[in-house]
Enzyme design. Structure first.
Site, short mmCIF file in Angstrom:
data_model
loop_
_atom_site.label_atom_id
_atom_site.label_comp_id
_atom_site.label_asym_id
_atom_site.label_seq_id
_atom_site.Cartn_x
_atom_site.Cartn_y
_atom_site.Cartn_z
N SER A 135 0.86 -1.18 0.00
CA SER A 135 0.00 0.00 0.00
C SER A 135 0.90 1.23 0.00
O SER A 135 1.85 1.32 -0.77
CB SER A 135 -0.93 -0.04 1.22
OG SER A 135 -1.77 1.09 1.26
N TYR A 150 -4.90 8.23 -6.25
CA TYR A 150 -3.85 7.28 -5.85
C TYR A 150 -4.07 6.84 -4.41
O TYR A 150 -3.99 5.64 -4.11
CB TYR A 150 -2.48 7.94 -6.01
CG TYR A 150 -1.36 7.08 -5.48
CD1 TYR A 150 -0.91 5.97 -6.18
CD2 TYR A 150 -0.76 7.36 -4.24
CE1 TYR A 150 0.11 5.17 -5.69
CE2 TYR A 150 0.26 6.57 -3.74
CZ TYR A 150 0.69 5.48 -4.46
OH TYR A 150 1.69 4.68 -3.96
N LYS A 154 -4.85 3.02 -2.69
CA LYS A 154 -4.06 2.44 -1.60
C LYS A 154 -4.91 2.23 -0.35
O LYS A 154 -4.66 1.29 0.43
CB LYS A 154 -2.84 3.32 -1.30
CG LYS A 154 -1.84 3.34 -2.46
CD LYS A 154 -1.39 1.92 -2.84
CE LYS A 154 -0.32 1.93 -3.90
NZ LYS A 154 0.15 0.54 -4.23
#
Length: 278
Positions: A135, A150, A154
């Site tokens: 992650s 983004y 994650k």
């Protein structure tokens, strides 16, 4: 971590994945590694009897399944899986198109899920294994303007890793989600960090942060990828491996900032929060 363990690492032709693969091979482990190009892997890693380079499309289930099968055919088993493949994406939520957003989720989230689905039958059958899902500290706190999508990918990785850990515990399989801070890899290079095709000039703060990542931060990250790889190998050999592995002083500090923010919100709004029952 014993050198008899077989590792399967995605996104291994550069960055943290490459550092990990090289260190594992130096330790005598057998390693299957994926990239979009076998040539890229061979150039980056070299040729070894213990190394199986695989050209894989992570968004294609059959390609992933074939890679898992080839690994087991070559080495007999898989012990440790590292879902490392992914790329960065900058841009405000308004700027990024549906396609740009979905493409980022396809690799960063659904690619890992394809690997997990393909490998779990084998891990269940052998009643052992360890899955590392890479992650980011951005998967714990999203207070990074211009990195919302983004971070969302994650956060998804962090979220499903916690559930996966509980689901596979009864089969003797461990799960660790890795949340790195800034490491000095090529993550901020143009081939790993995508930018919006249609930028909106009014987002001055987003542009400032985007430019900082591409220029002043790139090449000056405090984290050493070799040490990150060594840390993951150490955790893979631990009896009580952590679910959450934060890597980097920056990740450690930012995580505690997020924890304090949540605690403050809980306490400052406790009366309202707890007033909603029947």
């Amino acid at each position: 971590m014993g050198s008899d363990k077989v590792w399967f690492v995605t996104g291994a032709s550069k960055g943290l994945g490459l550092s990990l693969v090289k260190k594992l091979l130096n330790n005598g482990n057998k390693v299957a590694a994926t990239s979009r190009s076998i040539d890229d892997l061979n150039k980056a890693v070299g040729v070894s009897d213990n190394f199986l380079p695989l050209a894989v499309s992570l968004v294609t289930e059959q390609s992933v399944a074939d890679a898992i099968s080839q690994t087991i055919s070559r080495f007999g088993r898989i012990d440790v899986v590292v879902n490392n493949a992914g790329y960065g994406l900058t841009g405000s939520l308004e700027e990024l198109s549906d396609k740009e957003t979905r493409d980022n989720f396809d690799i960063n989230v659904f690619g890992s899920l394809n690997v997990i689905r393909a490998v779990m039958p084998h891990l269940r059958a052998q009643q052992s294994g360890h899955i590392f899902n890479i992650s980011s500290i951005g998967g714990f706190t999203s207070s990074f303007p211009g990195f919302g999508i983004y971070c969302a990918t994650k956060f998804a990785v962090t979220g499903f890793s916690g559930a996966l850990a509980e689901e596979v515990k009864e089969f003797g399989v461990k799960v660790t989600v890795v949340l790195p801070g800034y490491f000095r890899t090529n993550f901020l290079e143009p081939d790993s960090l995508n930018v919006p095709k249609n930028e909106i000039a009014e987002y001055k703060k987003v542009r400032e942060i985007q430019n900082a990542h591409q220029n002043s931060i790139n090449g000056n990250q405090a984290g050493d990828p070799e040490k990150a790889a060594a840390a993951m190998i150490e955790v893979a050999g631990a009896v009580d491996a952590p679910l959450n592995l934060f890597l980097g002083q920056d990740a450690y500090d930012i995580a505690y900032q997020k924890i304090e923010t949540v605690k403050n919100d809980l306490e400052n709004w406790k009366e309202l929060t707890t007033s909603t029952g029947f």
